[in-house]
Design an enzyme around this catalytic site. Structure first.
Site, PDB file in Angstrom:
ATOM      1  N   GLU A  80       4.529  -5.179   8.433  1.00 17.16           N
ATOM      2  CA  GLU A  80       3.060  -4.463   8.217  1.00 17.16           C
ATOM      3  C   GLU A  80       2.903  -6.196   7.654  1.00 17.16           C
ATOM      4  O   GLU A  80       2.105  -6.650   7.543  1.00 17.16           O
ATOM      5  CB  GLU A  80       2.985  -3.803   7.301  1.00 17.16           C
ATOM      6  CG  GLU A  80       2.415  -2.527   7.462  1.00 17.16           C
ATOM      7  CD  GLU A  80       2.730  -1.796   6.383  1.00 17.16           C
ATOM      8  OE1 GLU A  80       2.955  -0.178   6.516  1.00 17.16           O
ATOM      9  OE2 GLU A  80       3.239  -1.747   5.540  1.00 17.16           O
TER      10      GLU A  80
ATOM     11  N   HIS B 248       0.785  -1.543   0.105  1.00 14.13           N
ATOM     12  CA  HIS B 248      -0.120   0.058  -0.190  1.00 14.13           C
ATOM     13  C   HIS B 248       0.896   1.235   0.205  1.00 14.13           C
ATOM     14  O   HIS B 248       0.432   2.677   0.731  1.00 14.13           O
ATOM     15  CB  HIS B 248      -1.110   0.212   1.081  1.00 14.13           C
ATOM     16  CG  HIS B 248      -0.633   0.003   2.559  1.00 14.13           C
ATOM     17  ND1 HIS B 248      -0.666  -0.676   3.471  1.00 14.13           N
ATOM     18  CD2 HIS B 248       0.847   0.876   3.111  1.00 14.13           C
ATOM     19  CE1 HIS B 248      -0.340  -0.769   4.810  1.00 14.13           C
ATOM     20  NE2 HIS B 248       1.024   0.530   4.140  1.00 14.13           N
TER      21      HIS B 248
ATOM     22  N   HIS C 298      -2.274   4.685   9.702  1.00 15.89           N
ATOM     23  CA  HIS C 298      -0.907   5.862   9.638  1.00 15.89           C
ATOM     24  C   HIS C 298      -1.103   7.432  10.785  1.00 15.89           C
ATOM     25  O   HIS C 298      -0.461   8.457  10.410  1.00 15.89           O
ATOM     26  CB  HIS C 298      -0.824   5.639   7.976  1.00 15.89           C
ATOM     27  CG  HIS C 298      -0.017   4.531   7.722  1.00 15.89           C
ATOM     28  ND1 HIS C 298      -0.594   3.831   7.098  1.00 15.89           N
ATOM     29  CD2 HIS C 298       1.123   4.414   7.860  1.00 15.89           C
ATOM     30  CE1 HIS C 298       0.171   2.861   6.303  1.00 15.89           C
ATOM     31  NE2 HIS C 298       0.813   3.120   6.487  1.00 15.89           N
TER      32      HIS C 298
ATOM     33  N   HIS D 166      10.276  -3.871   4.499  1.00 14.11           N
ATOM     34  CA  HIS D 166      10.614  -1.421   3.812  1.00 14.11           C
ATOM     35  C   HIS D 166      11.278  -1.270   5.071  1.00 14.11           C
ATOM     36  O   HIS D 166      10.597  -1.671   6.664  1.00 14.11           O
ATOM     37  CB  HIS D 166      10.170  -1.109   3.697  1.00 14.11           C
ATOM     38  CG  HIS D 166       8.362  -1.103   3.851  1.00 14.11           C
ATOM     39  ND1 HIS D 166       7.760  -1.973   4.228  1.00 14.11           N
ATOM     40  CD2 HIS D 166       8.212  -0.049   4.291  1.00 14.11           C
ATOM     41  CE1 HIS D 166       6.501  -1.180   4.382  1.00 14.11           C
ATOM     42  NE2 HIS D 166       6.672  -0.124   4.801  1.00 14.11           N
TER      43      HIS D 166
END
Length: 296
Positions: free
Chosen positions: A241, A12, A59, A194
């Site tokens: 995630e 995403h 977020h 990441h």
């Protein structure tokens, strides 16, 4: 009874939204990524699910460090899209499925999950970008209703992969016990590996990403043996995630097979993954359904 037709797991990354907004899908940098969604579009057009249950992470739009629920389930009639400003422009509101939401919520609470119930909920790029990737061209007229489920991947202590797997299992059981005759697709968003900050900024672990993709097909519980800290070490601070993918995979209670995957590096500083898993009922479930039909 409701039926889970499969799961789709997708990155995403906000930069994807920027690429969509600027029409860069066929640029050499982006084309391998966007082309990976064509088989998923074909599957969705064929299967035509009625509802998407989306496991993602917030977020800072709904929850911040001063108020961070471990798990939160949306129970609204619609979910407005607002975002941090550097990705895709806000899309039209996503329709909710409040009856299914409440059914899931009641099932989770009776299964000893302490959750936040959100009768108002905003959705950010973790929700909107996968929806746009999967159903492009439907802004404001989405062909599926939605149930957002937010997992804490921001503030320690975070739920373990094992607990997220258990959550997914409970959500899958709740969906399959829902009395309406609907088709549900489960979506897991985020990642893959990441890290956006610190000394390891830009970290990508291709080998671990591919191991996760393999295990999600054949042995998803193997991923629950990693602690949160091990997952962060292996996939990066934001790569945690992957628990959204684990929860989505756990919701598939039937026979599971992989129909498609795509893995692309680089996409900004994130390893971009896509996986389509088909879920078909087990023989025992088919026999039980036939017995219920015969008795009615």
């Amino acid at each position: 009874m409701a039926r889970i037709v499969g799961a789709i797991c997708s990155t995403h990354l906000p930069a994807i939204g920027g690429a969509i907004a600027r029409g860069l899908q066929q640029e050499p940098y982006w084309k391998p990524f966007f082309d990976g969604y064509v088989p998923v579009h074909e599957w969705l057009n064929r299967v035509k699910p009625d509802v998407a249950v989306v496991f993602s992470n917030d977020h800072g739009l709904n929850f911040f460090l001063n108020n961070m629920p471990t798990f939160a389930v949306g129970a609204a009639a619609e979910y407005r899209n607002e975002d941090e400003g550097w990705g895709i422009p806000p899309l039209g509101a996503f329709p909710g499925a409040p009856e299914l939401s409440w059914h899931i919520i009641n099932h989770l609470v009776t299964s000893d999950f302490d959750i936040a119930t959100c009768q108002e909920m905003l959705v950010d790029h973790a929700f909107s970008i996968p929806m746009k990737l999967l159903w492009d061209g439907h802004d404001g007229h989405w062909p599926v209703k939605t149930v957002p489920i937010a997992l804490n991947t921001v503030q320690h202590p975070m739920p373990s992969a094992k607990r997220c797997f258990a959550l997914g299992r409970a959500v899958g059981a709740a969906i399959e016990s829902y009395p309406a005759d609907i088709k549900v697709v489960v979506i897991g968003t985020g990642g893959l590996s990441h890290q956006l900050d610190g000394q390891r900024a830009g970290f990508i672990n291709k080998e671990f990403d591919k191991l996760c993709l393999d295990k999600l097909v054949a042995d998803p519980e193997a991923l629950t043996r990693y602690s949160i800290y091990e997952l962060i070490e292996l996939s990066g601070t934001q790569g945690i995630e992957i628990v959204n993918w684990i929860a989505a995979r756990a919701a598939l209670l039937g026979n599971v097979r992989e129909l498609h995957r795509n893995y692309h590096i680089p996409i900004s500083n994130t390893a971009a993954g896509l996986q389509l898993l088909e879920n078909t009922p087990k023989v025992s479930e088919l026999r039980r359904a036939a017995h219920v039909l015969h008795q009615s």
